[in-house]
Structure formats: C-alpha cells, structure tokens
Design a protein around this motif. Structure first.
Motif, PDB file in Angstrom:
ATOM      1  N   LYS A  56      31.600  21.586-145.785  1.00  0.00           N
ATOM      2  CA  LYS A  56      32.156  22.693-146.567  1.00  0.00           C
ATOM      3  C   LYS A  56      31.190  23.850-146.372  1.00  0.00           C
ATOM      4  O   LYS A  56      30.011  23.740-146.694  1.00  0.00           O
ATOM      5  CB  LYS A  56      32.256  22.329-148.043  1.00  0.00           C
ATOM      6  N   THR A  57      31.669  24.949-145.819  1.00  0.00           N
ATOM      7  CA  THR A  57      30.827  26.106-145.544  1.00  0.00           C
ATOM      8  C   THR A  57      31.321  27.288-146.368  1.00  0.00           C
ATOM      9  O   THR A  57      32.520  27.555-146.430  1.00  0.00           O
ATOM     10  CB  THR A  57      30.875  26.461-144.044  1.00  0.00           C
ATOM     11  N   VAL A  58      30.368  27.977-147.017  1.00  0.00           N
ATOM     12  CA  VAL A  58      30.704  29.120-147.865  1.00  0.00           C
ATOM     13  C   VAL A  58      29.948  30.345-147.363  1.00  0.00           C
ATOM     14  O   VAL A  58      28.719  30.315-147.239  1.00  0.00           O
ATOM     15  CB  VAL A  58      30.338  28.856-149.341  1.00  0.00           C
ATOM     16  N   VAL A  59      30.698  31.421-147.061  1.00  0.00           N
ATOM     17  CA  VAL A  59      30.115  32.701-146.666  1.00  0.00           C
ATOM     18  C   VAL A  59      30.747  33.750-147.573  1.00  0.00           C
ATOM     19  O   VAL A  59      31.907  34.114-147.384  1.00  0.00           O
ATOM     20  CB  VAL A  59      30.411  33.042-145.190  1.00  0.00           C
ATOM     21  N   GLY A  60      30.003  34.178-148.585  1.00  0.00           N
ATOM     22  CA  GLY A  60      30.565  35.097-149.571  1.00  0.00           C
ATOM     23  C   GLY A  60      31.692  34.425-150.319  1.00  0.00           C
ATOM     24  O   GLY A  60      31.513  33.377-150.933  1.00  0.00           O
ATOM     25  N   ASP A  61      32.897  35.011-150.238  1.00  0.00           N
ATOM     26  CA  ASP A  61      34.070  34.434-150.891  1.00  0.00           C
ATOM     27  C   ASP A  61      34.874  33.534-149.959  1.00  0.00           C
ATOM     28  O   ASP A  61      35.858  32.932-150.383  1.00  0.00           O
ATOM     29  CB  ASP A  61      34.986  35.547-151.410  1.00  0.00           C
ATOM     30  N   LEU A  62      34.492  33.445-148.700  1.00  0.00           N
ATOM     31  CA  LEU A  62      35.230  32.643-147.728  1.00  0.00           C
ATOM     32  C   LEU A  62      34.705  31.207-147.716  1.00  0.00           C
ATOM     33  O   LEU A  62      33.501  30.974-147.717  1.00  0.00           O
ATOM     34  CB  LEU A  62      35.108  33.244-146.330  1.00  0.00           C
ATOM     35  N   VAL A  63      35.639  30.256-147.677  1.00  0.00           N
ATOM     36  CA  VAL A  63      35.286  28.836-147.674  1.00  0.00           C
ATOM     37  C   VAL A  63      36.015  28.158-146.531  1.00  0.00           C
ATOM     38  O   VAL A  63      37.213  28.385-146.314  1.00  0.00           O
ATOM     39  CB  VAL A  63      35.677  28.156-149.007  1.00  0.00           C
ATOM     40  N   GLY A  64      35.293  27.326-145.789  1.00  0.00           N
ATOM     41  CA  GLY A  64      35.891  26.515-144.746  1.00  0.00           C
ATOM     42  C   GLY A  64      35.557  25.049-144.964  1.00  0.00           C
ATOM     43  O   GLY A  64      34.442  24.715-145.361  1.00  0.00           O
ATOM     44  N   ARG A  65      36.522  24.187-144.769  1.00  0.00           N
ATOM     45  CA  ARG A  65      36.325  22.737-144.899  1.00  0.00           C
ATOM     46  C   ARG A  65      36.777  22.110-143.597  1.00  0.00           C
ATOM     47  O   ARG A  65      37.860  22.427-143.097  1.00  0.00           O
ATOM     48  CB  ARG A  65      37.134  22.191-146.079  1.00  0.00           C
ATOM     49  N   MET A  66      35.958  21.205-143.047  1.00  0.00           N
ATOM     50  CA  MET A  66      36.246  20.655-141.732  1.00  0.00           C
ATOM     51  C   MET A  66      35.332  19.476-141.418  1.00  0.00           C
ATOM     52  O   MET A  66      34.441  19.156-142.196  1.00  0.00           O
ATOM     53  CB  MET A  66      36.032  21.723-140.673  1.00  0.00           C
ATOM     54  N   CYS A  67      35.520  18.874-140.254  1.00  0.00           N
ATOM     55  CA  CYS A  67      34.597  17.882-139.703  1.00  0.00           C
ATOM     56  C   CYS A  67      33.540  18.622-138.901  1.00  0.00           C
ATOM     57  O   CYS A  67      33.796  19.703-138.370  1.00  0.00           O
ATOM     58  CB  CYS A  67      35.322  16.932-138.748  1.00  0.00           C
ATOM     59  N   GLY A  68      32.370  18.034-138.803  1.00  0.00           N
ATOM     60  CA  GLY A  68      31.324  18.636-137.982  1.00  0.00           C
ATOM     61  C   GLY A  68      30.098  17.755-137.947  1.00  0.00           C
ATOM     62  O   GLY A  68      30.021  16.751-138.647  1.00  0.00           O
ATOM     63  N   PRO A  69      29.150  18.125-137.116  1.00  0.00           N
ATOM     64  CA  PRO A  69      27.928  17.320-137.012  1.00  0.00           C
ATOM     65  C   PRO A  69      27.106  17.415-138.293  1.00  0.00           C
ATOM     66  O   PRO A  69      26.952  18.491-138.863  1.00  0.00           O
ATOM     67  CB  PRO A  69      27.182  17.943-135.832  1.00  0.00           C
ATOM     68  N   GLY A  70      26.618  16.284-138.755  1.00  0.00           N
ATOM     69  CA  GLY A  70      25.786  16.248-139.952  1.00  0.00           C
ATOM     70  C   GLY A  70      24.370  15.853-139.613  1.00  0.00           C
ATOM     71  O   GLY A  70      24.106  15.274-138.567  1.00  0.00           O
ATOM     72  N   MET A  71      23.459  16.182-140.495  1.00  0.00           N
ATOM     73  CA  MET A  71      22.057  15.853-140.273  1.00  0.00           C
ATOM     74  C   MET A  71      21.786  14.391-140.569  1.00  0.00           C
ATOM     75  O   MET A  71      20.890  13.802-140.021  1.00  0.00           O
ATOM     76  CB  MET A  71      21.181  16.732-141.149  1.00  0.00           C
ATOM     77  N   SER A  72      22.536  13.824-141.507  1.00  0.00           N
ATOM     78  CA  SER A  72      22.375  12.419-141.875  1.00  0.00           C
ATOM     79  C   SER A  72      23.581  12.016-142.694  1.00  0.00           C
ATOM     80  O   SER A  72      24.481  12.811-142.924  1.00  0.00           O
ATOM     81  CB  SER A  72      21.092  12.220-142.686  1.00  0.00           C
ATOM     82  N   THR A  73      23.594  10.773-143.150  1.00  0.00           N
ATOM     83  CA  THR A  73      24.663  10.345-144.036  1.00  0.00           C
ATOM     84  C   THR A  73      24.293  10.709-145.462  1.00  0.00           C
ATOM     85  O   THR A  73      23.167  11.070-145.749  1.00  0.00           O
ATOM     86  CB  THR A  73      24.880   8.830-143.917  1.00  0.00           C
ATOM     87  N   GLY A  74      25.233  10.634-146.343  1.00  0.00           N
ATOM     88  CA  GLY A  74      24.986  11.001-147.730  1.00  0.00           C
ATOM     89  C   GLY A  74      25.590  12.359-148.029  1.00  0.00           C
ATOM     90  O   GLY A  74      26.563  12.775-147.403  1.00  0.00           O
ATOM     91  N   GLU A  75      25.000  13.052-148.974  1.00  0.00           N
ATOM     92  CA  GLU A  75      25.510  14.369-149.383  1.00  0.00           C
ATOM     93  C   GLU A  75      24.340  15.319-149.551  1.00  0.00           C
ATOM     94  O   GLU A  75      23.348  14.989-150.187  1.00  0.00           O
ATOM     95  CB  GLU A  75      26.265  14.244-150.709  1.00  0.00           C
ATOM     96  N   SER A  76      24.446  16.500-148.972  1.00  0.00           N
ATOM     97  CA  SER A  76      23.376  17.479-149.076  1.00  0.00           C
ATOM     98  C   SER A  76      23.923  18.869-148.781  1.00  0.00           C
ATOM     99  O   SER A  76      24.968  19.008-148.167  1.00  0.00           O
ATOM    100  CB  SER A  76      22.259  17.137-148.089  1.00  0.00           C
TER     101      SER A  76
END
Length: 116
Positions: A56-76
């Motif tokens: 989930k990426t937030v830039v100002g008021d814009l939000v995008g939700r998608m698959c992508g490379p993660g640094m590790s498992t879990g939530e951060s």
C-alpha cells in the motif's frame, strides 16, 4: 500417521506456490481505494508472483494497492521522500483495516517502551 506428517510438510509449499492474494487499485483512477474510503468490494483482487508481498503506497492523497517486492515477511511501513509504503504478507492484508492495526500496535509498543 506418516501420511498426516507428509501432508503437513507439503502444505506450506503448496500455499506459497499458489501466490499471495492482494487488493489492487489506484485512488487516482478508482473510487473506493483511498485511505478514508477504501471499499474491498470495488477493489480488484490479484494473485502475486513468486515472493511478492502486498503493498500500500501513499503519496499525498493518492493511494495505490498492489503486489510488489517486499523487504521481508510480516507487516511494516517506511517513509522516504514523502512516499509512505507499507507491506504485508497475509492474504488481502493491504486494506485500510490491516494497516491501521499495524500502526496501532506500533504506537502501543512505542508507549510501552517509553513508559515502562
């Protein structure tokens, strides 16, 4: 008994082979994708490839939700140059509720560390 043990050993590989399911939308082109108005009924569901996680990426008021490379498992979450990116590795975890819970638990952990 051996059959049950074998099944238990194989299941994690089958689950990871099928891919993680994440919400996919962009508040710039879709209603119901933003921070305050996320609606899982309006968001598409997509199956990630390989070791991708939900983002989930937030830039100002814009939000995008998608698959992508993660640094590790879990939530951060992390913020760089005004762009906040949160990742998680659970099914459909890139919704507003899951990330809010992550922030809530991080805030509680901060308070406990500070005052105890």
């Amino acid at each position: 008994m051996k059959f049950a043990v074998t099944i238990l050993m194989i299941l994690p590989f089958l689950a990871s082979a099928s891919g993680l399911t994440c919400y996919e939308c962009n508040s710039m082109v879709s209603t119901g994708c933003g921070n305050g108005d996320f609606d899982p009924v309006q968001a598409a569901e997509t199956t990630c490839e390989g070791d991708d996680v939900c983002l989930k990426t937030v830039v100002g008021d814009l939000v995008g939700r998608m698959c992508g490379p993660g640094m590790s498992t879990g939530e951060s979450c992390y913020t760089f140059a005004g762009i906040e990116t949160c990742y998680c590795s659970g099914e459909l975890c890139n919704n507003a509720v899951g990330n809010s819970l992550g922030f809530f638990f991080a805030f509680i952990s901060f308070l406990v560390a500070k005052y105890l």
